[in-house]
Design a protein around this motif. Sequence first.
Motif, short mmCIF file in Angstrom:
data_model
loop_
_atom_site.label_atom_id
_atom_site.label_comp_id
_atom_site.label_asym_id
_atom_site.label_seq_id
_atom_site.Cartn_x
_atom_site.Cartn_y
_atom_site.Cartn_z
N ARG A 186 0.80 -1.16 0.06
CA ARG A 186 0.20 -0.04 -0.04
C ARG A 186 0.96 1.13 -0.04
O ARG A 186 0.64 2.12 0.96
N ARG A 203 -4.09 4.25 -0.59
CA ARG A 203 -5.24 3.17 -0.47
C ARG A 203 -5.95 3.05 -1.95
O ARG A 203 -5.77 3.91 -2.69
N TYR A 257 -7.25 3.66 6.82
CA TYR A 257 -7.66 2.52 5.82
C TYR A 257 -9.10 1.98 6.35
O TYR A 257 -9.45 0.98 5.91
N ALA A 260 -12.14 3.51 1.51
CA ALA A 260 -11.76 2.93 0.29
C ALA A 260 -12.08 3.98 -0.55
O ALA A 260 -12.88 5.00 -0.59
#
Length: 290
Positions: A186, A203, A257, A260
């Motif tokens: 990531r 992300r 996170y 999204a």
Amino acid sequence: MHRQRVIIRTLGVATAVALAATACGPQKSESAGSASSAPSSPTAGASPESSPSADNKPASPSPSASASASASPSASPSPTVKQVMANGDDSEQVRELQARLKQLKLMSVAPTGFYGTKTTAAVKSFQSKNGLNATGSVDEPTWKKIQSATKKPTADELRPPTVNEPDAPDPRCMEGRVLCISKESRTLAWMIDGKIVSTMDVRFGSENTPTREGVFKVDRKEKEWTSTLYHTSMPYSMFFSGGQAVHYSADFAARGYAGASHGCVNVRDKGKLAAVFGQVQAGDKVVVYW
């Protein structure tokens, strides 16, 4: 007869007074009761068990508590096992500890300076492997052993450019000018001729709106852009696959996170992305891989 009436009248007044006193009794007796109970109340309040102070220490320690307090110096650890750091600490020394544990491959996350559960677990692991008392706290023998097994952390080790540890670049990223984006770690690495110029956390899209993988090119750049589908701000957009782009996300910066994208590659460090945006040119390669 007259005397009988006087007696009855007198008894009636007395009864009325008695009834009136009973009716007002709780208020008056409460006042009198509080005064009469005042001497006993401090006695109850002086008990450490029944009435601790606001910081959970007895307001007036009992003799037994005083005795145990006076005995505590003899029970304190000797200078050779003095505690240096422990769970809950927050300091630059903790940051150094975490950087050294990262050198030993006992921690994978970037140093934060806060001694939490991950640091405790890493310290326990080190202590177990080195014949030390595995408490999870750092005493002097543990700290000296960690220092002797590692080198002094550099500035980048203490404050790395990303929270996530970047993967080794994909082979397709090793030539030319490339936005090298790893779904595994990531991270995004801006690379020129095989050298990493800048890295940042990213992300991706959700399961329903995944970020496409493969080799692409930057189609166009938009310093200020608003999504025509979702009506969200997308500063520093670098489009590489239809409507998918690398761009700054205020939501990613705020929620991490827990959220999204709708398929784009979100960046949360606006300053770093702005610098890279100024260097990237239309036609530069974009590699998205696992």
